[in-house]
Write a protein that holds these residues in place. Sequence first.
Motif, short mmCIF file in Angstrom:
data_model
loop_
_atom_site.label_atom_id
_atom_site.label_comp_id
_atom_site.label_asym_id
_atom_site.label_seq_id
_atom_site.Cartn_x
_atom_site.Cartn_y
_atom_site.Cartn_z
N ALA A 173 0.84 -1.19 0.00
CA ALA A 173 0.00 0.00 0.00
C ALA A 173 0.87 1.25 0.00
CB ALA A 173 -0.92 0.02 1.22
N LEU A 174 0.43 2.24 -0.72
CA LEU A 174 1.07 3.56 -0.73
C LEU A 174 0.32 4.47 0.23
CD1 LEU A 174 2.90 5.84 -2.00
CD2 LEU A 174 1.05 6.16 -3.67
N GLN A 175 1.06 5.11 1.14
CA GLN A 175 0.41 6.09 2.01
C GLN A 175 0.71 7.50 1.52
OE1 GLN A 175 1.45 7.29 6.18
NE2 GLN A 175 -0.56 6.45 6.65
N LEU A 176 -0.36 8.27 1.33
CA LEU A 176 -0.25 9.65 0.89
C LEU A 176 -0.54 10.60 2.04
CD1 LEU A 176 -2.03 9.70 -2.60
CD2 LEU A 176 0.44 9.65 -2.11
N GLY A 177 0.11 11.76 2.00
CA GLY A 177 -0.17 12.85 2.92
C GLY A 177 -0.61 14.07 2.14
N GLY A 178 -1.61 14.74 2.64
CA GLY A 178 -2.09 15.95 1.98
C GLY A 178 -3.46 16.33 2.50
N SER A 179 -3.94 17.51 2.10
CA SER A 179 -5.25 17.96 2.57
C SER A 179 -6.03 18.69 1.50
CB SER A 179 -5.09 18.88 3.79
OG SER A 179 -4.32 20.03 3.45
N GLU A 180 -5.49 18.73 0.27
CA GLU A 180 -6.19 19.38 -0.82
C GLU A 180 -6.73 18.32 -1.76
OE1 GLU A 180 -4.19 22.85 -2.54
OE2 GLU A 180 -2.67 22.63 -0.97
N PRO A 181 -8.04 18.20 -1.87
CA PRO A 181 -8.63 17.12 -2.68
C PRO A 181 -8.08 17.04 -4.10
CG PRO A 181 -10.33 18.19 -1.37
CD PRO A 181 -9.08 18.99 -1.17
N ALA A 182 -7.93 18.17 -4.75
CA ALA A 182 -7.45 18.15 -6.15
C ALA A 182 -6.03 17.63 -6.24
CB ALA A 182 -7.55 19.54 -6.75
N LEU A 183 -5.16 18.03 -5.30
CA LEU A 183 -3.78 17.56 -5.33
C LEU A 183 -3.69 16.08 -4.98
CD1 LEU A 183 -1.84 20.53 -3.66
CD2 LEU A 183 -2.18 20.04 -6.09
N LEU A 184 -4.47 15.64 -4.01
CA LEU A 184 -4.48 14.22 -3.66
C LEU A 184 -5.01 13.38 -4.82
CD1 LEU A 184 -5.63 14.47 0.04
CD2 LEU A 184 -3.53 13.35 -0.74
N ALA A 198 0.11 7.89 -9.18
CA ALA A 198 0.58 6.68 -8.51
C ALA A 198 -0.11 5.43 -9.03
CB ALA A 198 0.36 6.81 -7.00
N SER A 199 -1.28 5.59 -9.62
CA SER A 199 -2.01 4.40 -10.10
C SER A 199 -1.21 3.65 -11.16
CB SER A 199 -3.38 4.81 -10.65
OG SER A 199 -3.25 5.62 -11.81
N ASP A 200 -0.32 4.34 -11.87
CA ASP A 200 0.50 3.68 -12.89
C ASP A 200 1.51 2.72 -12.26
OD1 ASP A 200 -0.81 5.06 -14.88
OD2 ASP A 200 0.72 6.64 -15.05
N TRP A 201 1.77 2.86 -10.98
CA TRP A 201 2.77 2.01 -10.32
C TRP A 201 2.16 0.69 -9.81
CZ3 TRP A 201 4.38 6.67 -11.57
CH2 TRP A 201 5.75 6.91 -11.70
N GLY A 202 0.86 0.56 -9.80
CA GLY A 202 0.27 -0.72 -9.47
C GLY A 202 0.25 -1.09 -8.00
N TYR A 203 0.11 -0.11 -7.12
CA TYR A 203 -0.05 -0.43 -5.70
C TYR A 203 -1.39 -1.13 -5.48
CZ TYR A 203 3.98 2.48 -4.48
OH TYR A 203 5.25 2.99 -4.36
N ASP A 204 -1.48 -1.88 -4.41
CA ASP A 204 -2.70 -2.63 -4.10
C ASP A 204 -3.70 -1.81 -3.30
OD1 ASP A 204 -1.78 -5.24 -5.19
OD2 ASP A 204 -0.27 -5.02 -3.62
N GLU A 205 -3.27 -0.69 -2.78
CA GLU A 205 -4.12 0.17 -1.95
C GLU A 205 -3.46 1.53 -1.88
OE1 GLU A 205 -4.45 0.86 2.84
OE2 GLU A 205 -4.37 -1.21 2.17
N ILE A 206 -4.25 2.58 -1.75
CA ILE A 206 -3.71 3.91 -1.46
C ILE A 206 -4.38 4.40 -0.19
CG2 ILE A 206 -3.48 6.29 -2.25
CD1 ILE A 206 -3.35 5.25 -5.09
N GLU A 218 -8.50 0.40 -3.89
CA GLU A 218 -9.22 0.90 -2.73
C GLU A 218 -8.48 2.06 -2.06
OE1 GLU A 218 -11.53 -0.98 1.16
OE2 GLU A 218 -9.90 -2.11 0.22
N ILE A 219 -9.25 3.06 -1.65
CA ILE A 219 -8.73 4.17 -0.85
C ILE A 219 -9.09 3.90 0.61
CG2 ILE A 219 -8.81 6.65 -0.40
CD1 ILE A 219 -7.56 5.91 -3.11
N THR A 220 -8.08 3.90 1.46
CA THR A 220 -8.29 3.63 2.88
C THR A 220 -7.79 4.81 3.70
OG1 THR A 220 -6.13 2.56 3.22
CG2 THR A 220 -7.95 1.16 2.42
N VAL A 221 -8.07 4.77 5.00
CA VAL A 221 -7.71 5.87 5.89
C VAL A 221 -7.04 5.31 7.14
CG1 VAL A 221 -8.62 7.69 7.40
CG2 VAL A 221 -9.53 7.41 5.08
N LYS A 222 -5.97 5.97 7.57
CA LYS A 222 -5.34 5.66 8.86
C LYS A 222 -5.51 6.89 9.75
CE LYS A 222 -1.15 3.82 11.02
NZ LYS A 222 -1.01 4.78 12.13
#
Length: 335
Positions: A67-78, A85-93, A134-138
């Motif tokens: 899974a790739l974890q992203l940090g940010g708070s702007e919807p458009a940038l995220l 990142a979807s081109d890299w084939g992670y199983d979850e973001i 899938e988009i998940t939240v921690k």
Amino acid sequence: MDLIKENNAALLSVAPMMDWTDRNCRMVHRMLSRRALLYTEMVTAQAIIHGERGRLLDYDAVEHPLALQLGGSEPALLAEATRIASDWGYDEINLNVGCPSDRVQSGCFGAVLMTMPQLVADCVQAMQKVSPVEITVKCRIGVDDQNPEEVLPAFIALMRDSGVRRLSIHARKAWLQGLSPRENREIPPLDYPLVHRMKAQFPDLHLSINGGIASMDEVRGHLQVMDGAMVGRAAYHQPWDILGQADLLWGDEPTFTNPFDAAIAMRPVIDAHVTNGGRLHQFGRHMLGMFHGRPGARGWRRLLSEGASKATDRASALAVYDAALAEVAAGAEAA
């Protein structure tokens, strides 16, 4: 194939940890467990959009499920970072709503987002629109003077309404002022019962519990209630103790019967790494705890910590690694 759903990889996961869970660390962890879900370090949306994408996002295919974890708070940038990142084939973001560090707060993301739940909902919905996975939240149970008994269920409900089906919950508050990131991992009291109650309240969601879990016995205890357990520092400092037998949770036999065999299996990986210009310490620093509590562990740590950074070529790197292995073998024989 959706590796997360197909194999329920989130049954046990290794938490994203800044400066620790880089791709070399993940290779060590994957050697020990074929099944556990691994996370990258947090990467900011801005870095992916404007930075060196290969350096930030590349990984070895054997790291799946990852899974790739992203940090940010702007919807458009995220959303843009998710699309890239979807081109890299992670199983979850995964969206970070739990990190309390100063640099995260200054960017208005991480744990401070617990005070802005609607913004989090906007972010995940923007990410979902462009993500093939899938988009998940921690998250935390709350921050500062928030009442977790009120804040956490309301936050989870909003995430569910926004389309999130899987969350990892760190069972501590975060204090945004007055505590360092390290203190935020240790001082605020753990509230496992609250997180356990969230599973009863939201039976339709996949909820993992995180924070202070230090052994596989504790993992199994939490799994009596929760859908998943996320282990952080213990998996890093004692990788064999947490991950060496982890595949038994899925009914699979572990790859190795002891940490020495696992360390031997890492030798060709390290050989290839240093042959291609890498340094031994880039792997060695993640393996210092491989023999935690076992004969020869002190010599192993000493040689890897002192010798790895000095090894400048393939021959010297492998010599240091072999000497460290010999310390463990001698310690086991003496015992």
